[in-house]
Design a protein around this motif. Structure first.
Motif, PDB file in Angstrom:
ATOM      1  N   PHE A  66       5.820 -26.703  30.570  1.00 40.95           N
ATOM      2  CA  PHE A  66       6.714 -26.345  30.192  1.00 40.95           C
ATOM      3  C   PHE A  66       7.192 -26.814  29.168  1.00 40.95           C
ATOM      4  N   THR A  67       7.764 -26.211  28.529  1.00 40.60           N
ATOM      5  CA  THR A  67       8.092 -26.745  26.486  1.00 40.60           C
ATOM      6  C   THR A  67       9.353 -27.736  26.758  1.00 40.60           C
ATOM      7  N   VAL A  68       9.631 -28.881  26.720  1.00 42.62           N
ATOM      8  CA  VAL A  68      10.978 -29.579  26.495  1.00 42.62           C
ATOM      9  C   VAL A  68      11.262 -29.576  24.784  1.00 42.62           C
ATOM     10  N   GLU A  69      11.899 -29.995  24.339  1.00 43.81           N
ATOM     11  CA  GLU A  69      12.421 -30.565  22.892  1.00 43.81           C
ATOM     12  C   GLU A  69      13.622 -31.340  22.830  1.00 43.81           C
ATOM     13  N   ASP A  70      13.404 -32.228  22.064  1.00 46.88           N
ATOM     14  CA  ASP A  70      14.332 -33.578  21.808  1.00 46.88           C
ATOM     15  C   ASP A  70      13.991 -34.088  20.503  1.00 46.88           C
ATOM     16  N   GLU A  71      14.811 -35.304  20.483  1.00 46.76           N
ATOM     17  CA  GLU A  71      15.044 -35.740  18.970  1.00 46.76           C
ATOM     18  C   GLU A  71      13.383 -36.011  18.407  1.00 46.76           C
ATOM     19  N   SER A  72      12.323 -35.865  18.774  1.00 45.12           N
ATOM     20  CA  SER A  72      10.940 -36.254  18.888  1.00 45.12           C
ATOM     21  C   SER A  72      10.402 -35.242  18.480  1.00 45.12           C
ATOM     22  N   GLY A  73      11.078 -34.092  19.082  1.00 45.88           N
ATOM     23  CA  GLY A  73       9.990 -32.616  18.992  1.00 45.88           C
ATOM     24  C   GLY A  73      10.038 -31.938  20.378  1.00 45.88           C
ATOM     25  N   ILE A  74       9.065 -31.048  19.902  1.00 41.49           N
ATOM     26  CA  ILE A  74       8.478 -29.840  21.111  1.00 41.49           C
ATOM     27  C   ILE A  74       8.045 -30.221  21.742  1.00 41.49           C
ATOM     28  N   LYS A  75       7.574 -30.680  22.815  1.00 41.80           N
ATOM     29  CA  LYS A  75       6.671 -31.340  23.870  1.00 41.80           C
ATOM     30  C   LYS A  75       6.220 -29.832  24.751  1.00 41.80           C
ATOM     31  N   ASN A  76       5.014 -29.765  24.704  1.00 42.00           N
ATOM     32  CA  ASN A  76       4.719 -28.724  26.425  1.00 42.00           C
ATOM     33  C   ASN A  76       3.735 -30.080  27.916  1.00 42.00           C
ATOM     34  N   LEU A  77       4.825 -29.872  28.158  1.00 38.21           N
ATOM     35  CA  LEU A  77       3.957 -30.525  29.440  1.00 38.21           C
ATOM     36  C   LEU A  77       4.233 -30.318  30.872  1.00 38.21           C
ATOM     37  N   CYS A  78       2.709 -30.634  31.413  1.00 38.68           N
ATOM     38  CA  CYS A  78       2.561 -29.727  33.047  1.00 38.68           C
ATOM     39  C   CYS A  78       4.041 -30.572  33.984  1.00 38.68           C
ATOM     40  N   SER A  79       3.938 -30.246  34.928  1.00 42.87           N
ATOM     41  CA  SER A  79       4.880 -30.104  35.985  1.00 42.87           C
ATOM     42  C   SER A  79       5.411 -31.929  36.556  1.00 42.87           C
TER      43      SER A  79
END
Length: 180
Positions: A36-49
């Motif tokens: 799952f792709t999330v984006e916050d102030e530190s950038g874009i991350k791909n995370l498992c569930s």
């Protein structure tokens, strides 16, 4: 022949869709997991569930703590659950140190269901807290680290024990680190 192709087609499509979202989690390093792709102030991350769930809970908890700190005068009133017993456990430190801690939980005023739920899960809560503190170091238990400790306990309680993130704040009425 057409029947065989039609039977295989959904498997091929399912594999294609799954593979396009599979990979290595940026947070925990688990491989071959749905991302799952999330984006916050530190950038874009791909995370498992699992990491995505923890990420979402952390964001919600940070918002709760931020709202509490910004709204000092008009602060919402809470009910406090203060019937947990004092915990004592050795911490993860080369020298033998013991932590004594007394914790209280805040929840929405007059929400009797939360108080009942905490009471019903006291053993799980106590065990989770004991386990949490046994993994801490003397450095991590210094007063300067109190807010991150409270946030992590809030996340642990809401993610692992409570339904629907009902604990709104965590406070220490006692936090002592003693050398044995």
């Amino acid at each position: 022949m057409k029947l065989k192709i039609l039977a295989v087609l959904p498997l091929v499509l399912l594999t294609f869709v799954s593979c396009s979202k599979m990979g290595t989690c940026d947070a925990c390093g688990n491989k071959n997991v749905k991302l799952f792709t999330v984006e916050d102030e530190s950038g874009i991350k791909n995370l498992c569930s699992d990491c995505k769930k923890a990420y979402d809970i952390d964001r919600e908890n940070e918002k709760i703590l931020s709202d509490q700190n910004e709204n000092v005068k008009g602060k919402k009133e809470y009910d406090w659950y203060s019937s947990l017993e004092q915990l004592e456990t050795f911490i993860d430190d080369p020298e033998q140190y013991l932590v004594r801690v007394q914790i209280v939980f805040a929840y929405k005023k007059n929400d009797k269901k939360v108080s009942s739920e905490i009471t019903a899960h006291r053993i799980e809560i106590t065990d989770t807290l004991r386990n949490f503190f046994s993994k801490q170091t003397r450095e991590s238990l210094k007063p300067i680290n109190e807010k991150p400790l409270r946030l992590e306990i809030l996340r642990l309680m809401n993610a692992n024990i409570m339904e629907n993130q009902k604990i709104l704040d965590v406070r220490f009425t006692k936090l002592e680190v003693l050398q044995k």
